[in-house]
Design a protein around this motif. Structure first.
Motif, PDB file in Angstrom:
ATOM      1  N   UNK A  80       0.853  -1.192   0.000  1.00 43.43           N
ATOM      2  CA  UNK A  80       0.000   0.000   0.000  1.00 43.43           C
ATOM      3  C   UNK A  80       0.886   1.239   0.000  1.00 43.43           C
ATOM      4  N   UNK A  81       0.676   2.137  -0.954  1.00 38.91           N
ATOM      5  CA  UNK A  81       1.581   3.283  -1.116  1.00 38.91           C
ATOM      6  C   UNK A  81       0.893   4.632  -0.952  1.00 38.91           C
ATOM      7  N   UNK A  82      -0.322   4.636  -0.473  1.00 39.41           N
ATOM      8  CA  UNK A  82      -1.058   5.893  -0.409  1.00 39.41           C
ATOM      9  C   UNK A  82      -1.248   6.397   1.023  1.00 39.41           C
ATOM     10  N   UNK A  83      -0.351   6.059   1.910  1.00 40.14           N
ATOM     11  CA  UNK A  83      -0.465   6.469   3.305  1.00 40.14           C
ATOM     12  C   UNK A  83      -0.006   7.909   3.502  1.00 40.14           C
ATOM     13  N   UNK A  84      -0.590   8.550   4.495  1.00 44.56           N
ATOM     14  CA  UNK A  84      -0.138   9.886   4.875  1.00 44.56           C
ATOM     15  C   UNK A  84       1.200   9.776   5.584  1.00 44.56           C
ATOM     16  N   UNK A  85       1.984  10.805   5.452  1.00 41.20           N
ATOM     17  CA  UNK A  85       3.321  10.783   6.045  1.00 41.20           C
ATOM     18  C   UNK A  85       3.296  11.235   7.505  1.00 41.20           C
ATOM     19  N   UNK A 144       2.521  10.122  -8.422  1.00 41.04           N
ATOM     20  CA  UNK A 144       1.521   9.120  -8.821  1.00 41.04           C
ATOM     21  C   UNK A 144       0.193   9.744  -9.261  1.00 41.04           C
ATOM     22  N   UNK A 145       0.146  11.066  -9.441  1.00 38.78           N
ATOM     23  CA  UNK A 145      -1.094  11.702  -9.876  1.00 38.78           C
ATOM     24  C   UNK A 145      -1.421  11.326 -11.310  1.00 38.78           C
ATOM     25  N   UNK A 146      -2.693  11.011 -11.599  1.00 40.27           N
ATOM     26  CA  UNK A 146      -3.114  10.848 -12.996  1.00 40.27           C
ATOM     27  C   UNK A 146      -3.017  12.199 -13.719  1.00 40.27           C
ATOM     28  N   UNK A 147      -3.035  12.189 -15.031  1.00 37.24           N
ATOM     29  CA  UNK A 147      -2.802  13.405 -15.809  1.00 37.24           C
ATOM     30  C   UNK A 147      -3.827  14.510 -15.533  1.00 37.24           C
ATOM     31  N   UNK A 148      -5.067  14.175 -15.216  1.00 33.83           N
ATOM     32  CA  UNK A 148      -6.088  15.202 -14.991  1.00 33.83           C
ATOM     33  C   UNK A 148      -6.246  15.601 -13.521  1.00 33.83           C
ATOM     34  N   UNK A 149      -5.425  15.040 -12.640  1.00 38.00           N
ATOM     35  CA  UNK A 149      -5.616  15.260 -11.211  1.00 38.00           C
ATOM     36  C   UNK A 149      -5.276  16.687 -10.775  1.00 38.00           C
TER      37      UNK A 149
END
Length: 193
Positions: free
Chosen positions: A25-30, A153-158
């Motif tokens: 899982x790579x979407x954790x808050x720091x 890791x943002x998608x292009x439209x993010x």
């Protein structure tokens, strides 16, 4: 000043971080975000808090570390795998209730003026259903979002979604808004009306 030295790290944090890495899982808050959440939770004794997007429980641990014994936390995620990690480490804490459901449904079924703090770390309550999420916040309550600075890791439209959200928050008369280009990019709002 070194902002990577933390006053008090939650005792479960390192084991959650280890299980998080093992899970992929790579979407954790720091940790910086977590330390801020802990302080804001401490500012609301006996508070009722909402976390939209439990993930593996890293932010949950930080919130709990700032809460007093009579405060309560509702933490919502629709991913059983990450909730399992959070639950293994934190479910013995009677102050937290984990909700395995879609954040959109949770927001729509919750009464207005319920929460002293909302950490919106999922799309519902952040990129959509913003009005509905903010109605759940008590006057004087905090609304916090992170990941507002560009991420690899943002998608292009993010980036457009983020810009629109920031403009919308700044245009609201019911909030005081503070943008911080710190950590992953944090916005702290306080509901004033």
């Amino acid at each position: 000043m070194n902002d990577t030295i933390f006053h008090a790290i939650p005792e479960t944090l390192e084991s959650i971080e280890l299980d998080t890495r093992k899970s992929g899982f790579t979407m954790s808050s720091e940790r910086k975000t977590g330390s801020l959440l802990s302080i804001l939770a401490a500012a609301k004794p006996d508070g009722h808090f909402l976390e939209l997007g439990t993930g593996t429980g890293l932010s949950t641990a930080w919130l709990l570390s700032g809460m007093n014994e009579s405060a309560r936390l509702d933490s919502v995620d629709n991913d059983v795998a990450v909730l399992d990690i959070a639950g293994r480490h934190l479910s013995r804490d009677r102050r937290v209730t984990f909700h395995n459901c879609d954040g959109e449904n949770f927001i729509k079924q919750t009464q207005s003026d319920t929460y002293d703090l909302i950490f919106a770390d999922a799309w519902p309550g952040k990129f959509y259903l913003l009005d509905e999420a903010l109605k759940l916040l008590k006057i004087g309550g905090f609304y916090i979002i992170d990941d507002m600075c560009p991420q690899p890791n943002w998608p292009s439209d993010h980036e457009d979604k983020v810009r629109h959200l920031l403009d919308e928050l700044n245009g609201r008369s019911d909030l005081k808004v503070c943008r911080l280009a710190w950590a992953s990019g944090i916005v702290i709002c306080c509901r004033v009306v």
